[in-house]
Write an enzyme that holds these catalytic residues in place. Structure first.
Site, mmCIF file in Angstrom:
data_model
loop_
_atom_site.group_PDB
_atom_site.id
_atom_site.type_symbol
_atom_site.label_atom_id
_atom_site.label_comp_id
_atom_site.label_asym_id
_atom_site.label_seq_id
_atom_site.Cartn_x
_atom_site.Cartn_y
_atom_site.Cartn_z
ATOM 1 N N GLY A 12 0.789 -1.238 0.000
ATOM 2 C CA GLY A 12 0.000 0.000 0.000
ATOM 3 C C GLY A 12 0.814 1.277 0.000
ATOM 4 N N SER A 13 2.088 1.217 -0.422
ATOM 5 C CA SER A 13 2.867 2.467 -0.433
ATOM 6 C C SER A 13 2.290 3.459 -1.438
ATOM 7 C CB SER A 13 4.345 2.193 -0.724
ATOM 8 O OG SER A 13 4.518 1.733 -2.039
ATOM 9 N N ASN A 14 1.791 2.958 -2.571
ATOM 10 C CA ASN A 14 1.146 3.863 -3.530
ATOM 11 C C ASN A 14 -0.175 4.391 -2.981
ATOM 12 O OD1 ASN A 14 2.590 4.105 -6.279
ATOM 13 N ND2 ASN A 14 2.830 1.949 -5.724
ATOM 14 N N LEU A 84 -4.121 -6.992 -7.689
ATOM 15 C CA LEU A 84 -3.656 -8.094 -8.528
ATOM 16 C C LEU A 84 -4.744 -8.955 -9.158
ATOM 17 C CD1 LEU A 84 -0.527 -9.176 -6.441
ATOM 18 C CD2 LEU A 84 -0.699 -7.462 -8.254
ATOM 19 N N ASN A 101 -4.709 2.082 -13.659
ATOM 20 C CA ASN A 101 -3.751 1.175 -13.013
ATOM 21 C C ASN A 101 -2.327 1.710 -13.160
ATOM 22 O OD1 ASN A 101 -2.796 -1.312 -11.820
ATOM 23 N ND2 ASN A 101 -2.175 -1.973 -13.871
ATOM 24 N N HIS A 103 1.565 0.144 -13.523
ATOM 25 C CA HIS A 103 2.318 -1.090 -13.733
ATOM 26 C C HIS A 103 3.804 -0.765 -13.594
ATOM 27 C CE1 HIS A 103 2.933 -5.166 -15.058
ATOM 28 N NE2 HIS A 103 3.947 -4.726 -15.772
ATOM 29 N N ASP A 144 -3.080 -5.362 -18.136
ATOM 30 C CA ASP A 144 -2.038 -4.444 -18.642
ATOM 31 C C ASP A 144 -2.177 -4.073 -20.121
ATOM 32 O OD1 ASP A 144 -0.890 -4.696 -16.089
ATOM 33 O OD2 ASP A 144 0.184 -6.494 -16.699
ATOM 34 N N GLU A 175 6.848 9.677 -7.224
ATOM 35 C CA GLU A 175 6.913 11.011 -7.819
ATOM 36 C C GLU A 175 5.724 11.296 -8.757
ATOM 37 O OE1 GLU A 175 10.469 11.720 -10.098
ATOM 38 O OE2 GLU A 175 9.723 13.649 -10.839
HETATM 39 C C1 GAR Z 1 3.730 -1.360 -7.227
HETATM 40 O O1 GAR Z 1 5.075 -1.359 -7.623
HETATM 41 C C2 GAR Z 1 2.812 -1.466 -8.441
HETATM 42 O O2 GAR Z 1 3.334 -0.821 -9.567
HETATM 43 C C3 GAR Z 1 2.779 -2.948 -8.634
HETATM 44 O O3 GAR Z 1 2.710 -3.493 -7.346
HETATM 45 C C4 GAR Z 1 3.415 -2.631 -6.451
HETATM 46 C C5 GAR Z 1 2.516 -2.371 -5.252
HETATM 47 O O4 GAR Z 1 3.229 -1.714 -4.252
HETATM 48 N N1 GAR Z 1 1.672 -3.347 -9.441
HETATM 49 C C6 GAR Z 1 1.713 -4.404 -10.241
HETATM 50 O O5 GAR Z 1 2.677 -5.126 -10.320
HETATM 51 C C7 GAR Z 1 0.450 -4.640 -11.065
HETATM 52 N N2 GAR Z 1 0.690 -5.562 -12.110
HETATM 53 P P1 GAR Z 1 2.440 -0.981 -3.066
HETATM 54 O O6 GAR Z 1 1.430 -1.993 -2.510
HETATM 55 O O7 GAR Z 1 3.496 -0.650 -2.069
HETATM 56 O O8 GAR Z 1 1.763 0.223 -3.644
#
Ligand code: GAR
Length: 191
Positions: A12-14, A84, A101, A103, A144, A175
């Site tokens: 969940g950092s994003n 996912l 999304n 990626h 994707d 960023e």
């Molecule tokens: C992120 O790097 C995102 O781009 C990727 O999962 C990570 C989730 O990190 N998404 C995929 O790979 C989708 N195919 P987060 O939970 O720390 O945000």
């Protein structure tokens, strides 16, 4: 003010970055986070940020109407941030060009089923790529494959490990993702 739901499956950092960004912006508000993994760290983040994080099952998403009805009433956009599963057709039809999304690679390379998180960065390393990056795109029924909204690149050094690559991609995500979402909401981009 536009209302956003975030779908997440992991750390969940994003999600946190997007929530924090829109807390300080008048463009939008993250009203809820939805997560399909009960042990995911995104629950801890949401607790700290005082945002509802709702656990849901495959049945809730694909076989019941309550989740889609809730989304219909509560939100304008859905952001997939490390989510996912595929998104069901009924939700895609309800939110045309409103589901976005991120990626962790330069699509169309390194996309598709099974290409997520460290799997992507390991494949990029194995192929001796000299650059990688992020792709922000609209969501369709296939993994994707939706129209690309934005990409950013970062170089890869020969000595970079998959973990180093992940860290570079993570910095790009932090960023750009919230800023690009804001541009979409303000109609500065298609959508
Ligand atoms: C992120 O790097 C995102 O781009 C990727 O999962 C990570 C989730 O990190 N998404 C995929 O790979 C989708 N195919 P987060 O939970 O720390 O945000």
């Amino acid at each position: 003010m536009k209302r956003i739901a975030i779908f997440a499956s992991g750390s969940g950092s994003n999600a946190e970055n997007i929530i924090t960004f829109f807390n300080a912006s008048k463009t939008a508000l993250v009203t809820k986070v939805y997560c399909n993994k009960k042990e995911a760290f995104v629950f801890d983040r949401c607790k700290r940020l005082h945002i509802d994080c709702v656990l849901f099952s495959k049945d809730d998403l694909f076989s019941s109407t309550s989740m889609i009805n809730q989304l219909k009433n509560d939100v304008d956009y859905i952001i997939l941030a490390g989510f996912l599963w595929k998104v069901p057709t009924a939700i895609l039809q309800q939110f045309p060009d409103k589901i976005i999304n991120i990626h962790p690679a330069l699509l169309p390379k390194y996309g598709g089923k099974g290409m997520y998180g460290m799997h992507v960065h390991r494949a990029v390393k194995e192929n001796n790529e000299i650059e990688t990056g992020i792709t922000i795109h609209y969501v369709t029924e296939n993994y994707d494959e939706g129209a690309i909204i934005f990409q950013a690149k970062t170089p890869i050094d020969k000595k970079d490990t998959p973990e180093d690559i992940a860290q570079k991609v993570h910095l790009l995500e932090q960023e750009h993702f919230p800023k690009e979402i804001e541009k979409i909401l303000l109609n500065l981009k298609n959508g």
